[in-house]
Motif scaffolding. Sequence first.
Motif, PDB file in Angstrom:
ATOM      1  N   SER A  41       0.591  -1.213  -0.397  1.00  0.00           N
ATOM      2  CA  SER A  41       0.397   0.506   0.230  1.00  0.00           C
ATOM      3  C   SER A  41       0.880   1.175   0.242  1.00  0.00           C
ATOM      4  CB  SER A  41      -0.812   0.175   1.001  1.00  0.00           C
ATOM      5  OG  SER A  41      -0.309  -0.055   2.521  1.00  0.00           O
ATOM      6  N   LEU A  42       0.249   2.283  -0.769  1.00  0.00           N
ATOM      7  CA  LEU A  42       1.035   3.763  -0.275  1.00  0.00           C
ATOM      8  C   LEU A  42       0.412   4.922  -0.596  1.00  0.00           C
ATOM      9  CD1 LEU A  42       3.815   5.101  -1.085  1.00  0.00           C
ATOM     10  CD2 LEU A  42       3.187   4.878  -3.566  1.00  0.00           C
ATOM     11  N   SER A  43       0.355   6.258   0.445  1.00  0.00           N
ATOM     12  CA  SER A  43      -0.363   6.712   0.570  1.00  0.00           C
ATOM     13  C   SER A  43       0.233   7.982   0.297  1.00  0.00           C
ATOM     14  CB  SER A  43      -1.048   6.899   1.973  1.00  0.00           C
ATOM     15  OG  SER A  43      -1.453   8.137   2.060  1.00  0.00           O
ATOM     16  N   LEU A  44      -0.107   8.972  -0.475  1.00  0.00           N
ATOM     17  CA  LEU A  44       0.710  10.271  -0.749  1.00  0.00           C
ATOM     18  C   LEU A  44      -0.859  11.753  -0.079  1.00  0.00           C
ATOM     19  CD1 LEU A  44       1.899   8.861  -4.064  1.00  0.00           C
ATOM     20  CD2 LEU A  44       3.318   9.330  -2.092  1.00  0.00           C
ATOM     21  N   SER A  45      -0.043  12.250   1.079  1.00  0.00           N
ATOM     22  CA  SER A  45      -0.079  13.431   1.219  1.00  0.00           C
ATOM     23  C   SER A  45       0.720  14.626   0.701  1.00  0.00           C
ATOM     24  CB  SER A  45      -0.545  13.408   2.883  1.00  0.00           C
ATOM     25  OG  SER A  45      -1.666  12.283   2.564  1.00  0.00           O
ATOM     26  N   PRO A  46       0.319  15.931   0.245  1.00  0.00           N
ATOM     27  CA  PRO A  46       1.144  16.935   0.384  1.00  0.00           C
ATOM     28  C   PRO A  46       1.347  17.371   1.939  1.00  0.00           C
ATOM     29  CG  PRO A  46      -1.699  17.724  -0.165  1.00  0.00           C
ATOM     30  CD  PRO A  46      -1.184  16.273  -0.325  1.00  0.00           C
ATOM     31  N   LYS A  47       2.383  17.894   1.691  1.00  0.00           N
ATOM     32  CA  LYS A  47       2.871  18.463   3.633  1.00  0.00           C
ATOM     33  C   LYS A  47       2.126  19.495   3.865  1.00  0.00           C
ATOM     34  CE  LYS A  47       7.591  16.280   4.146  1.00  0.00           C
ATOM     35  NZ  LYS A  47       8.781  16.073   3.671  1.00  0.00           N
ATOM     36  N   ALA A  48       1.459  19.617   5.090  1.00  0.00           N
ATOM     37  CA  ALA A  48       1.101  21.155   5.037  1.00  0.00           C
ATOM     38  C   ALA A  48       2.019  22.503   4.940  1.00  0.00           C
ATOM     39  CB  ALA A  48       0.520  21.714   6.530  1.00  0.00           C
ATOM     40  N   SER A  49       3.558  22.510   5.162  1.00  0.00           N
ATOM     41  CA  SER A  49       4.289  23.232   4.947  1.00  0.00           C
ATOM     42  C   SER A  49       4.690  23.616   3.542  1.00  0.00           C
ATOM     43  CB  SER A  49       5.475  22.957   5.729  1.00  0.00           C
ATOM     44  OG  SER A  49       5.991  21.805   4.940  1.00  0.00           O
ATOM     45  N   VAL A  50       4.648  22.739   2.400  1.00  0.00           N
ATOM     46  CA  VAL A  50       4.563  22.831   1.895  1.00  0.00           C
ATOM     47  C   VAL A  50       3.159  23.845   0.563  1.00  0.00           C
ATOM     48  CG1 VAL A  50       5.251  21.712  -0.854  1.00  0.00           C
ATOM     49  CG2 VAL A  50       5.939  21.075   1.360  1.00  0.00           C
ATOM     50  N   VAL A  51       2.187  23.084   1.433  1.00  0.00           N
ATOM     51  CA  VAL A  51       1.178  23.742   0.717  1.00  0.00           C
ATOM     52  C   VAL A  51       1.217  25.444   1.246  1.00  0.00           C
ATOM     53  CG1 VAL A  51      -1.127  23.512   0.704  1.00  0.00           C
ATOM     54  CG2 VAL A  51      -0.035  21.382   0.164  1.00  0.00           C
ATOM     55  N   LYS A  52       1.616  26.120   1.953  1.00  0.00           N
ATOM     56  CA  LYS A  52       1.151  26.760   2.940  1.00  0.00           C
ATOM     57  C   LYS A  52       2.173  27.561   2.092  1.00  0.00           C
ATOM     58  CE  LYS A  52       1.829  29.075   7.741  1.00  0.00           C
ATOM     59  NZ  LYS A  52       2.029  29.218   8.843  1.00  0.00           N
ATOM     60  N   ALA A  53       3.650  27.173   1.877  1.00  0.00           N
ATOM     61  CA  ALA A  53       4.713  27.947   1.486  1.00  0.00           C
ATOM     62  C   ALA A  53       4.007  28.217   0.036  1.00  0.00           C
ATOM     63  CB  ALA A  53       5.644  27.249   1.205  1.00  0.00           C
ATOM     64  N   TYR A  54       3.762  27.482  -0.823  1.00  0.00           N
ATOM     65  CA  TYR A  54       3.188  27.098  -1.997  1.00  0.00           C
ATOM     66  C   TYR A  54       1.928  28.375  -2.268  1.00  0.00           C
ATOM     67  CZ  TYR A  54       0.436  26.453  -6.782  1.00  0.00           C
ATOM     68  OH  TYR A  54       0.038  26.565  -7.390  1.00  0.00           O
ATOM     69  N   ASN A  55       0.685  28.707  -1.283  1.00  0.00           N
ATOM     70  CA  ASN A  55      -0.041  29.565  -0.955  1.00  0.00           C
ATOM     71  C   ASN A  55       0.835  31.171  -1.288  1.00  0.00           C
ATOM     72  OD1 ASN A  55      -2.365  27.784  -1.642  1.00  0.00           O
ATOM     73  ND2 ASN A  55      -2.787  27.396  -0.363  1.00  0.00           N
ATOM     74  N   ALA A  56       1.430  31.125  -0.162  1.00  0.00           N
ATOM     75  CA  ALA A  56       1.953  32.569  -0.225  1.00  0.00           C
ATOM     76  C   ALA A  56       2.489  32.682  -1.137  1.00  0.00           C
ATOM     77  CB  ALA A  56       2.754  32.242   1.803  1.00  0.00           C
ATOM     78  N   ARG A  57       3.014  32.161  -1.745  1.00  0.00           N
ATOM     79  CA  ARG A  57       4.413  32.563  -2.995  1.00  0.00           C
ATOM     80  C   ARG A  57       2.611  33.198  -3.414  1.00  0.00           C
ATOM     81  NH1 ARG A  57       7.344  27.976  -2.335  1.00  0.00           N
ATOM     82  NH2 ARG A  57       6.733  26.979  -4.554  1.00  0.00           N
ATOM     83  N   VAL A  58       1.858  32.297  -4.667  1.00  0.00           N
ATOM     84  CA  VAL A  58       0.592  32.745  -5.349  1.00  0.00           C
ATOM     85  C   VAL A  58       0.310  34.127  -4.528  1.00  0.00           C
ATOM     86  CG1 VAL A  58      -1.299  32.621  -5.955  1.00  0.00           C
ATOM     87  CG2 VAL A  58       0.826  30.747  -6.282  1.00  0.00           C
ATOM     88  N   GLN A  59       0.323  33.665  -3.604  1.00  0.00           N
ATOM     89  CA  GLN A  59      -0.906  35.574  -3.036  1.00  0.00           C
ATOM     90  C   GLN A  59       0.211  36.442  -3.086  1.00  0.00           C
ATOM     91  OE1 GLN A  59      -4.217  35.196  -2.976  1.00  0.00           O
ATOM     92  NE2 GLN A  59      -4.778  33.256  -3.592  1.00  0.00           N
ATOM     93  N   GLU A  60       0.990  36.187  -3.636  1.00  0.00           N
ATOM     94  CA  GLU A  60       2.211  37.045  -3.388  1.00  0.00           C
ATOM     95  C   GLU A  60       2.192  37.830  -4.176  1.00  0.00           C
ATOM     96  OE1 GLU A  60       7.107  38.454  -2.784  1.00  0.00           O
ATOM     97  OE2 GLU A  60       6.267  36.301  -1.878  1.00  0.00           O
ATOM     98  N   VAL A  61       1.847  36.855  -5.475  1.00  0.00           N
ATOM     99  CA  VAL A  61       2.040  37.718  -6.853  1.00  0.00           C
ATOM    100  C   VAL A  61       0.587  38.409  -6.724  1.00  0.00           C
ATOM    101  CG1 VAL A  61       2.441  37.628  -9.128  1.00  0.00           C
ATOM    102  CG2 VAL A  61       4.162  36.493  -7.216  1.00  0.00           C
ATOM    103  N   LEU A  62       0.072  37.855  -6.092  1.00  0.00           N
ATOM    104  CA  LEU A  62      -1.796  38.225  -6.386  1.00  0.00           C
ATOM    105  C   LEU A  62      -2.227  39.275  -6.130  1.00  0.00           C
ATOM    106  CD1 LEU A  62      -3.391  35.086  -6.766  1.00  0.00           C
ATOM    107  CD2 LEU A  62      -3.485  36.310  -8.593  1.00  0.00           C
ATOM    108  N   LEU A  63      -1.569  39.880  -4.370  1.00  0.00           N
ATOM    109  CA  LEU A  63      -2.035  40.989  -4.432  1.00  0.00           C
ATOM    110  C   LEU A  63      -1.570  41.851  -4.731  1.00  0.00           C
ATOM    111  CD1 LEU A  63      -1.002  39.912  -0.276  1.00  0.00           C
ATOM    112  CD2 LEU A  63      -3.430  40.399  -1.147  1.00  0.00           C
TER     113      LEU A  63
END
Length: 164
Positions: A41-63
Amino acid sequence: MLYGPNTNLGHNSIILMIEAQSRYINGLIAPVLAARRQGSSLSLSPKASVVKAYNARVQEVLLKSSFNDPNCNSWYKNDAGLITNNWSGTVVEYQKNLARVDFEDYEVEGSGVDVVREKPVVDLGRVREETLVSDRVITVMGVLSVGAVAAGFVLRNSKYLRVR
């Protein structure tokens, strides 16, 4: 989730974004299926820290974008004023972001973790929709084409090519 948060475009086809997403998802599914074939079996879940950093980068540009202008009242923003629909860059930038799967960005669990450890990064590449031919070459080919049509017209009506 296809066509999820921050993937909407105001300047190109959403199909290009969805193609990149589906290639990326296939890169995630492949090791899960490989583990299953091995009886693991194999389970993959995105790391919360990676998701948070990604969203911060996207929002920084969108702002800094016109979507964030106080006079811009649109469905692009949620009730808190956060731009959750639009992508902050070009399609090519998005495709490059999804051109490789790095399993270090994921919580990996299950008896099949060795499948991912054997190949911790998968290079998927990206679909190229844009032309690889320069504007200059396209212009020259256009001029040559017009010249060929004009020469054909002149020769067709020339007295030298008429059958007697």
